[in-house]
Scaffold this motif. Structure first.
Motif, short mmCIF file in Angstrom:
data_model
loop_
_atom_site.label_atom_id
_atom_site.label_comp_id
_atom_site.label_asym_id
_atom_site.label_seq_id
_atom_site.Cartn_x
_atom_site.Cartn_y
_atom_site.Cartn_z
N ASP A 223 32.87 18.55 -15.73
CA ASP A 223 31.90 18.34 -16.81
C ASP A 223 32.01 19.47 -17.85
OD1 ASP A 223 29.88 17.00 -18.07
OD2 ASP A 223 28.27 17.63 -16.70
N LEU A 224 32.11 20.70 -17.35
CA LEU A 224 32.21 21.85 -18.26
C LEU A 224 33.54 21.82 -19.02
CD1 LEU A 224 30.81 24.60 -15.86
CD2 LEU A 224 29.74 23.84 -18.00
N LEU A 225 34.61 21.47 -18.31
CA LEU A 225 35.92 21.44 -18.98
C LEU A 225 35.95 20.34 -20.03
CD1 LEU A 225 38.15 22.01 -15.81
CD2 LEU A 225 37.88 23.59 -17.73
N THR A 226 35.19 19.26 -19.77
CA THR A 226 35.14 18.16 -20.74
C THR A 226 34.21 18.52 -21.91
OG1 THR A 226 35.38 16.61 -18.91
CG2 THR A 226 34.65 15.68 -20.99
N HIS A 227 32.96 18.87 -21.57
CA HIS A 227 31.95 18.95 -22.62
C HIS A 227 31.75 20.33 -23.21
CE1 HIS A 227 30.91 15.06 -20.68
NE2 HIS A 227 31.00 14.73 -21.96
N VAL A 228 32.28 21.37 -22.57
CA VAL A 228 32.18 22.70 -23.17
C VAL A 228 33.56 23.14 -23.66
CG1 VAL A 228 31.48 25.10 -22.83
CG2 VAL A 228 30.20 23.27 -21.71
N ALA A 229 34.58 23.00 -22.81
CA ALA A 229 35.93 23.39 -23.26
C ALA A 229 36.57 22.32 -24.14
CB ALA A 229 36.81 23.68 -22.05
N GLY A 230 36.02 21.11 -24.14
CA GLY A 230 36.51 20.05 -25.03
C GLY A 230 37.85 19.45 -24.63
N LEU A 231 38.17 19.49 -23.33
CA LEU A 231 39.46 18.97 -22.86
C LEU A 231 39.36 17.51 -22.42
CD1 LEU A 231 40.41 22.11 -20.75
CD2 LEU A 231 41.29 21.51 -23.02
N ALA A 334 30.89 28.29 -26.48
CA ALA A 334 31.72 27.18 -26.06
C ALA A 334 33.20 27.44 -26.33
CB ALA A 334 31.28 25.93 -26.78
N ASN A 335 33.51 28.30 -27.29
CA ASN A 335 34.91 28.47 -27.67
C ASN A 335 35.61 29.62 -26.97
OD1 ASN A 335 34.54 26.35 -29.44
ND2 ASN A 335 33.61 27.72 -30.94
N ARG A 336 34.95 30.22 -26.00
CA ARG A 336 35.58 31.36 -25.32
C ARG A 336 36.92 30.96 -24.71
NH1 ARG A 336 31.67 32.28 -21.72
NH2 ARG A 336 33.38 32.46 -20.26
N THR A 337 37.93 31.79 -24.92
CA THR A 337 39.27 31.41 -24.45
C THR A 337 39.41 31.51 -22.93
OG1 THR A 337 39.92 33.67 -24.89
CG2 THR A 337 40.52 32.02 -26.55
N ASP A 338 38.63 32.38 -22.29
CA ASP A 338 38.77 32.56 -20.84
C ASP A 338 37.87 31.62 -20.05
OD1 ASP A 338 36.45 33.70 -21.64
OD2 ASP A 338 36.80 35.67 -20.75
N LEU A 339 37.33 30.62 -20.72
CA LEU A 339 36.38 29.73 -20.07
C LEU A 339 36.99 29.01 -18.85
CD1 LEU A 339 33.52 28.51 -20.19
CD2 LEU A 339 34.43 26.73 -21.69
N VAL A 340 38.23 28.57 -18.99
CA VAL A 340 38.85 27.82 -17.89
C VAL A 340 38.96 28.70 -16.64
CG1 VAL A 340 40.95 26.62 -17.13
CG2 VAL A 340 40.08 26.27 -19.45
N GLU A 341 39.43 29.92 -16.83
CA GLU A 341 39.55 30.84 -15.69
C GLU A 341 38.16 31.18 -15.12
OE1 GLU A 341 41.56 31.76 -13.61
OE2 GLU A 341 40.75 33.59 -12.75
N ASP A 342 37.19 31.34 -16.00
CA ASP A 342 35.82 31.59 -15.53
C ASP A 342 35.31 30.44 -14.65
OD1 ASP A 342 35.67 34.00 -16.78
OD2 ASP A 342 34.11 33.45 -18.23
N VAL A 429 29.62 31.56 -16.64
CA VAL A 429 29.67 30.09 -16.62
C VAL A 429 28.25 29.51 -16.57
CG1 VAL A 429 30.33 28.09 -15.20
CG2 VAL A 429 31.99 29.91 -15.64
N VAL A 430 27.40 30.11 -15.73
CA VAL A 430 26.02 29.61 -15.62
C VAL A 430 25.30 29.78 -16.96
CG1 VAL A 430 23.79 29.98 -14.48
CG2 VAL A 430 25.90 29.89 -13.12
N ILE A 431 25.54 30.94 -17.61
CA ILE A 431 24.90 31.18 -18.92
C ILE A 431 25.42 30.17 -19.95
CG2 ILE A 431 24.79 32.81 -20.87
CD1 ILE A 431 24.94 35.08 -18.67
N THR A 432 26.74 30.03 -20.00
CA THR A 432 27.33 29.12 -20.99
C THR A 432 26.84 27.68 -20.78
OG1 THR A 432 29.31 30.48 -21.05
CG2 THR A 432 29.53 28.26 -21.92
N ALA A 433 26.86 27.23 -19.53
CA ALA A 433 26.42 25.86 -19.25
C ALA A 433 24.97 25.67 -19.67
CB ALA A 433 26.60 25.56 -17.77
N THR A 434 24.16 26.68 -19.38
CA THR A 434 22.74 26.58 -19.71
C THR A 434 22.55 26.55 -21.23
OG1 THR A 434 22.32 27.83 -17.70
CG2 THR A 434 20.47 27.61 -19.22
N GLU A 435 23.29 27.43 -21.92
CA GLU A 435 23.20 27.44 -23.39
C GLU A 435 23.64 26.12 -23.99
OE1 GLU A 435 24.08 32.16 -24.44
OE2 GLU A 435 25.69 30.69 -24.52
#
Ligand code: 6PG
Length: 499
Positions: A223-231, A334-342, A429-435
């Motif tokens: 869900d995060l990779l789809t809706h936050v990372a936009g993949l 949402a645009n953080r580059t290290d999001l996938v690794e996080d 990740v928890v912060i980003t998802a919540t935001e």
């Protein structure tokens, strides 16, 4: 009745039917839906003669038409014929839907059996039913086994993880068969006697609960990779494929990559994008959560996974709410580059917590029900064959080998460090998802559990104060023995209540 003596090596040969039984079978399987059929085939392929039976004999005939070439089968039309086809003590695997159908089959079998015969329920039965059936069968001089079998259709055929519970003398009678059909990892069969009565089905239940948590965590990452990372799904498939070569290596991560990579033939879109977002469930996750509540074990990961399936099924309500309830405005995060690794690290840390909780539950159950479970052995038999099989289970096996009776896996250096190393990413990740307004119940509750468990002093002092205020429920003091009550609204004086 007919029997076939076609062997594995003559696979595919037309069935040869004989009117009479000439050789007794070592074991019987009743219930020839796909799991039962595949278990029977797995056994027969090891050169063990198997009697097969199904309530509707058309299915038995279909089974024989399709598979009789794979080994020595005796096909029985009636329960009487089925029982008569077995050597003694009779070993009968019942593979029918959990619940009333199991009792119905037992009732049919019992009058036909002799003292010491063994009924093996290999379905996903609820452990209290298994405890009851063990007792009822014992009263009739029969031995009952509740056996957890994991690995789905494929596992049942080629090597499942097997969790046998019941009388050790009964296990001794089937050990050779069960260990020979089980998955093998490093030459060790994924099958060990778990404990008496309901122990095998309990361990299988917790296995399924962990399966729920694992799947939910994967879904949250997706869900995060789809809706936050936009993949899109094919890109996420590649990420899961990469993740499968590291700490996360497991059957579920491997098949996630495959599911995400699949294109729908009808629409040309990723198949996952056209599947309805409503998860089914058959009950084992709920049972796990209920028993954790009964035992007072905090089991947040699995329980949130069950609730998440619940919310997924409120499809119409969600549709209406999506038009009314407002979410946050998208932010930079949402645009953080290290999001996938996080996300990978958050997934791993949350998974560690889910397993720590599941094992803590089995430890508590072992004490409560008097089962003496060997938790290291449970991790060992989950390394192969089952749905949650994973590289990671080697670490859990090692943890129990080194540390014996563990209160919590998080306290083992390997896991302590794994979670400590992942925690910054996990929190981001928890912060980003919540935001971003993406629901991550399993990620977030696992992190909260970690934060609560590592606190020497939490906020329950206030809970106790409140309970004492409105209900005189009493509290303990940090600086003195005993139980106390304060007459809050009256004169404010504290009195000792246990002196
Ligand atoms: C297994 C599986 C199996 C079944 C689950 C599915 O270990 O082989 O766990 O038992 O697939 O029970 O459960 P839900 O339908 O509740 O998701």
């Amino acid at each position: 009745m007919w029997i076939t003596t076609t062997s594995f090596s003559t696979r595919g040969r037309a069935r040869v039917a004989f009117p009479l039984v000439t050789e007794l079978s070592r074991i019987g399987v009743t219930g020839l839906a796909v799991m039962g059929a595949n278990l029977a085939r797995n056994i027969a392929r090891r050169g063990i003669p198997v009697a097969v039976h199904n309530r509707t004999s058309a299915r038995t005939e279909e089974f024989m038409e399709a598979y009789s070439g794979e080994g020595t089968f005796t096909a029985a039309e009636s329960t009487e014929e089925f029982v008569a086809a077995l050597e003694r003590p009779r070993r009968i695997i019942v593979m029918v839907k959990a619940g009333a159908p199991v009792d119905a089959v037992i009732q049919e079998l019992v009058p036909l059996l002799d003292e010491g015969d063994i009924i093996i329920d290999a379905g996903n039965s609820h452990f209290p039913d298994t405890i009851r059936r063990t007792q009822e069968c014992a009263e009739r001089g029969l031995r009952f086994m509740g056996v957890g079998v994991s690995g789905g259709e494929e596992g049942a055929l080629n090597g499942p993880s097997i969790m046998p519970g019941g009388d050790p003398s009964a296990y001794a009678e089937v050990e050779e068969i069960l260990t020979s059909i089980a998955a093998q990892v490093d030459g060790t069969p994924c099958c060990v006697h778990v404990g008496p009565d309901g122990a095998g089905h309990y361990v299988k239940m917790v296995h399924n609960g962990i399966e729920y948590a694992d799947i939910q965590l994967i879904a949250e990452a997706y869900d995060l990779l789809t809706h936050v990372a936009g993949l899109d799904a094919p890109a996420i498939a590649k990420i899961f494929e990469e993740w499968n070569s590291g700490d996360l290596e497991s059957f579920l991560i491997e098949i996630t990559a495959k599911v995400l990579a699949k294109t729908d033939e009808k629409t040309g879109r990723p198949l996952v994008d056209v599947i309805v977002d409503q998860a089914g469930q058959k009950g084992t996750g709920t049972w796990t959560a209920i028993d954790a509540l009964n035992l007072g074990v905090p089991l947040t990961g699995i329980t949130e996974a069950v609730f998440a399936r619940g919310i997924s099924s409120l499809r119409e309500e969600r549709k209406a709410a999506s038009k009314v309830l407002v979410g946050p405005n998208p932010s930079e995060a949402a645009n953080r580059t290290d999001l996938v690794e996080d996300i990978r690290q958050a997934l791993y840390a949350s998974k560690v917590v889910a397993y720590a909780q599941g094992f803590a539950q089995m430890r508590a159950a072992s004490k409560n029900y008097g089962w003496n479970l060997d938790l290291g052995a449970m991790a060992r038999i989950w390394r192969g064959g089952c749905i949650i099989r994973a590289q990671f289970l080697n670490r859990i096996t090692e943890a129990y080998e080194e540390h014996g009776d563990l209160e919590n896996l998080l306290m083992v250096p390997y896991f302590t460090e794994a979670v400590a190393n992942a925690q910054d990413a996990w929190r981001r990740v928890v912060i980003t998802a919540t935001e971003q307004g993406v629901a991550i119940p399993a990620f977030a509750s696992s992190l909260s559990y970690y934060d609560a468990y590592r606190r020497e002093r939490g906020p329950a002092n206030l809970i106790q104060g409140l309970r004492d205020f409105f209900g005189a429920h009493t509290y303990q003091r940090i600086d003195a023995e005993g139980w106390y009550h304060t007459r809050w609204p009256q004169d404010g004086v504290e009195v000792r209540t246990d002196a």
